[in-house]
Structure formats: structure tokens, C-alpha cells
Design an enzyme around this catalytic site. Structure first.
Site, PDB file in Angstrom:
ATOM      1  N   GLU A 424      15.926 -57.129 -29.161  1.00  0.00           N
ATOM      2  CA  GLU A 424      15.506 -57.114 -30.555  1.00  0.00           C
ATOM      3  C   GLU A 424      15.565 -58.499 -31.203  1.00  0.00           C
ATOM      4  OE1 GLU A 424      17.589 -54.069 -32.696  1.00  0.00           O
ATOM      5  OE2 GLU A 424      16.972 -52.483 -31.342  1.00  0.00           O
ATOM      6  N   GLU A 500      15.969 -48.645 -25.232  1.00  0.00           N
ATOM      7  CA  GLU A 500      17.053 -48.159 -26.086  1.00  0.00           C
ATOM      8  C   GLU A 500      16.471 -47.060 -26.958  1.00  0.00           C
ATOM      9  OE1 GLU A 500      20.116 -49.830 -29.514  1.00  0.00           O
ATOM     10  OE2 GLU A 500      19.435 -51.181 -27.923  1.00  0.00           O
TER      11      GLU A 500
END
Length: 524
Positions: A424, A500
Site C-alpha cells: 500500500e 490482503e
């Protein structure tokens, strides 16, 4: 007859004398520790008698006390739809990880002989370690999760006590979770000959596998000239199943291709492990020996098929797992790790992603033994920050060095089936981020051509538009389940990875009723 046996024994001991091969000493007990600034603590004559006696691995922050002021934030979490800032705490456990601390240790090297090389190896030091030996600075590192080593040959004292001092400094706003503090992973001293196998210098792969035969390729980087290499392959019971002494040499690297008949394949269901015992000789004199545990297994990622292990298509049933051990803290504890992994195994888990940093070597050893496919991750930040004092401060200087050490230290673990260069990262936006993603991926490819690279992407729309996701070996999507179909059609790889995600479809505590059953879609 007796005389011949005695002569043979003498020749054997002269060839295999332990004084002639490496000696690895773990510096576990006997450390002295004190939190705070101690500007003279690097000196050999520094008085540390009043310091606390500790054993390494050691996490000094887990002792508390808890205090919400340590990591309090007043923010609005946009992805949760919040408009008004409110008080948030607990991101780093409300534990006092911030601050400076020192460790000191005295050791001797009883097996050391002048002319040998001495390495000091750290498997993790939280964080920004500065290392001193006998009052002289040896070196420094930045990333608290990185493995690194220094050559201390010119600073070590033969037959005398050596004083090792390590300064560590954890800054506030440096992590988004509890990082721990201190020498939380192993510290080792390695004594070896000038003619020796380099640290993390073996690379074992299995480029060809059939039911009857496996080709085991062993590359070994060495120091010294006029050397020869002999490698034995041993099975899980310690029996020698193959031997090769005809290595080809390319500069300072030997390469061997060794045939193993009737190979036992590694998988989560059958985590079978072999050992390569590599011996380095100068003439008939043994100069170094290294044992490398590995597995014979084949991985592939194919468009419109997805992931295969040993030619069988399978999905990852995995978890994203942080490095700490709950109330035990960040200090590596193999028994606690085994318990943790056994619980995961019992619930049907077969894969682990090290979120969001480099895993401990103990965790990888257990993954090999217990049968977990592993996604080894490197960074939570690149050049653009998430937190004020995060890895962004070190990215330009250290990113390549950290990836090189990650790959070389862990690439022989059969459990690792994929690398991740980031999680991220804010660099998902813009052209510079695309260039960074390509640069990092190419470093992984250079160091290990056998495994693909992913990034856990949460800005999926941005990565579709910029080309960021398209250039990755494997596009990894963090949550954003509603974008799976569009991402699968947009990206050219022919598969996507849920790097994820959650069964609650990323609701993070918000559950909507009544539940409506949706048509299940499968993506390779």
C-alpha cells in the site's frame, strides 16, 4: 593393520580438523542493557556494572508501561467514511518503543587464529543500529527489519576480551504497528578462513523435476583461489543420496548440477527437506563447510490458470501475519512461533504473508518444516511517507541493499514462493512510483530469477491508469473486492492475487443485514 588405521585416522583429522573450518557463535547470554543516552557507552573502559543483564533476542519495549499518549492520533480515517477527526490510539500497542538504548557484550574467540576472517551478523536490530567493537565504529544500518553483517577482522583481538557495543534508536511516528525495540533477533560471530564460502553465498534451485529424477543446481560464491568444491545431497534422514565434485567455476562462483533420483517433493502437505553439504578445499585441506537446507519443488504462475505447485493448481489459503508474538513482544522465540503456526495449520491455513516487513529466519525455518507457502515482504513505505519517520527516510540509500540481503539470506527456503516489494505504498500514484516499482522488481529478478514479485496495492484504480499494476509479475489487491472483475480484465497478467483481504469483505466491523448471497466468481 593397526598402523594403517592410525595413519588413516590422522589423515582424516588433518583434513576435517574443526580448527580449519568456520565456527559460528551465537551471542545470546551475557549482554548488559540500558535505555537512554549514554554517549560514552561505545568505549571499552565504560562502566556498565549497574546495567541490566539480558539475553538476546530481547525486546525492551514490551515491558511497558502502556500509555495511550505514545501513539495517540486525532484523525479521520477516510477509507471508513469518516468526515470528522476523532481520537485514535493503539496503533503501536500504546507501548513505550520510542527512545534510545544501548547493549554491551564482552566475548572471546577461542577458535580464532590470526589470518582468519571474522564476521558479525545481525538478523534484526530495532532500529538504526550503530555498532562499535573495542571502541571503534564498525558500521551502521537503518532498517530495523533487515539482516546485515560486518567484517570485523581488522578490529577483533586475538586471545583477549572483545567489547561489542550497539546503539539503537526508535523514533516516534516511525511505524503503523508495534515494531518492538532492541536486539530482537539473533546476533552471531562467525570465524572462518580467508578461503571460504561467502556469507549467504549458496543458492540452491531445482530447475528440473520429474517423478524419477530432479536436477539440483547449486551456485556457491567463494573467496580465495585454487580451490575445489564438493557437495553432498542428504535426505531427511541424513543419508547421502548424491555427491558432486566436478563443479564449474566462473570467477569466484562455482556451479554444480546434481541429479537426485526418486525425489521427494516439498509441499504444505508433505514438507520434505533435503540438505546440501558444501565443502571447500585447498588441495586436500578442508577450508570451509556450509550446510543448506532446501526443498525440491516447482512453482509456476500461468495466465488464465494461476498458481501451481508441483504442477497442481491451487489457491492460497493464507493470512497476513505481523512479526510480533503478542504479549511476548517482538523478540524471536521459536517455541512461540511454532505454537502460532500450529494454530494456523490446524485451522486450514497453508500460506503466510509477512506483513509488512522481512520475516525472521526462524519463522521461515518453521514454514519449511511445517508446510507453509510464504510471501516474503520487504517494505511498508518507499520514497513517499505514510508516517513522518518511516522507511521513506532511508529508501534511496538502503532499498537495494536491503532487498539484496533479504533475498540472499532467505532464497534457499522452499516455503518462499513469491516476493513482495511493498505494501500500500503511496508511490502507487504517479510516474515516479511506476519507475520505482520496476526498479525494485528488477533487483529481485537479478538476485533470484526463480520467483515472481508482487505489491500489495490498495489504489487499484490508480495502478490501472498509470501502468503500475501492469508491470508487476503478480498484481496484488489489498481488499477492493468490488474491483476484482475490472482488475482481472484490465491487467495483462491473466491472474490476480488477493494479497490482503477478508471474509467480511473489508467491512472492518460494519455488518449489513440481511445478507444477500452473491454469485461466487473465481479468479486464477
Amino acid at each position: 593393520m593397526i598402523k594403517r588405521i592410525l595413519i588413516a585416522l590422522l589423515l582424516l583429522f588433518s583434513t576435517l580438523s574443526w580448527a580449519q573450518v568456520r565456527v559460528v557463535t551465537e551471542l545470546g547470554e551475557g549482554w548488559r542493557f540500558r535505555k537512554g543516552k549514554h554517549d560514552q557507552a561505545y568505549r571499552t573502559d565504560f562502566n556498565d556494572k549497574g546495567w541490566e543483564k539480558v539475553t538476546v533476542p530481547h525486546d525492551w519495549a514490551i515491558y511497558g508501561p502502556f500509555d495511550k499518549e505514545i501513539d495517540k492520533q486525532v484523525v479521520a480515517i477516510e477509507q471508513n467514511g469518516e468526515k470528522v477527526p476523532s481520537e485514535k490510539t493503539g496503533r503501536t500497542g500504546a507501548l513505550p518503543y520510542i527512545g534510545e538504548a544501548w547493549y554491551r557484550h564482552e566475548f572471546t574467540l577461542p577458535h580464532y587464529r590470526k589470518g582468519q576472517r571474522v564476521l558479525l551478523v545481525f538478523e534484526g536490530a530495532m532500529s538504526e543500529p550503530r555498532v562499535f567493537l573495542n571502541g571503534q565504529k564498525v558500521g551502521e544500518w537503518a532498517y530495523g527489519y533487515s539482516y546485515f553483517h560486518f567484517d570485523i577482522t581488522d578490529k577483533v583481538q586475538e586471545g583477549k576480551k572483545n567489547t561489542l557495543a550497539v546503539q539503537l534508536s526508535n523514533r516516534g511516528e516511525s511505524s503503523r504497528w508495534y515494531p518492538g525495540a532492541g536486539l530482537y533477533r539473533k546476533v552471531q560471530v562467525i570465524v572462518k578462513n580467508p578461503e571460504s564460502i561467502e556469507q549467504w553465498g549458496t543458492f540452491v534451485t531445482t530447475p528440473f523435476i520429474s517423478r524419477d529424477l530432479a536436477k539440483v543446481n547449486v551456485k556457491t560464491k567463494v573467496s580465495g583461489g585454487n580451490l575445489r568444491l564438493v557437495t553432498q545431497i542428504r535426505d531427511a534422514q541424513g543419508n547421502t543420496v548424491a555427491t558432486d565434485s566436478t563443479a564449474k567455476v566462473f570467477g569466484q562462483e562455482f556451479e554444480q548440477n546434481i541429479a537426485v533420483t526418486n525425489p521427494q517433493l516439498w509441499s504444505p502437505e508433505t514438507p520434505y527437506l533435503y540438505t546440501a553439504v558444501t565443502r571447500l578445499y585447498a588441495g586436500n585441506v578442508l577450508r570451509d563447510e556450509v550446510s543448506t537446507r532446501f526443498g525440491i519443488r516447482e512453482i509456476s504462475y500461468r495466465p488464465n490458470v494461476g498458481f501451481s505447485l508441483n504442477d497442481k493448481v491451487r489457491k492460497f489459503k493464507g493470512v497476513c501475519l505481523h512479526h510480533d508474538l503478542g504479549p511476548l513482544g517482538a523478540a524471536v522465540n521459536k517455541a512461540a512461533l511454532r505454537r502460532q503456526l500450529q494454530i494456523l495449520k490446524d485451522m486450514g491455513c497453508d500460506a503466510i504473508r509477512s506483513s509488512h516487513n522481512m520475516p525472521s529466519l526462524e519463522q521461515l525455518e518453521l514454514a519449511d518444516e511445517m508446510g507453509f507457502m510464504f510471501l516474503a515482504e520487504s517494505f511498508d513505505e518507499w520514497a513517499k511517507p505514510k508516517v513522518k519517520n518511516g522507511y521513506n527516510r532511508f529508501f534511496e540509500e538502503y532499498a537495494e541493499k536491503d532487498i539484496v540481503n533479504l533475498v540472499r539470506a532467505t532464497r534457499n527456503h522452499p516455503s518462499i514462493v513469491m516476493w513482495s516489494s511493498g505494501n500500500e505504498v503511496p508511490d502507487q500514484w504517479g510516474a515516479e512510483g511506476v519507475k520505482r516499482a520496476k526498479w525494485l522488481q528488477e533487483i529481485f529478478h537479478r538476485e533470484d530469477p526463480t520467483r515472481p514479485v508482487t505489491v500489495g496495492m490498495d489504489q487499484v484504480k490508480a495502478t490501472m491508469a498509470s501502468g503500475f499494476g501492469a508491470l508487476l509479475d503478480i498484481p496484488g489487491l489489498n481488499y477492493r473486492v468490488h474491483l476484482y472483475e475490472e482488475a482481472y480484465q484490465s491487467f495483462p497478467q491473466g491472474f490476480i492475487l488477493g494479497s490482503e483481504t477478508a471474509s467480511t469483505v473489508s467491512s472492518r466491523g460494519i455488518y449489513k443485514f440481511p445478507v444477500e448471497k452473491a454469485i461466487e466468481k473465481q479468479y486464477p
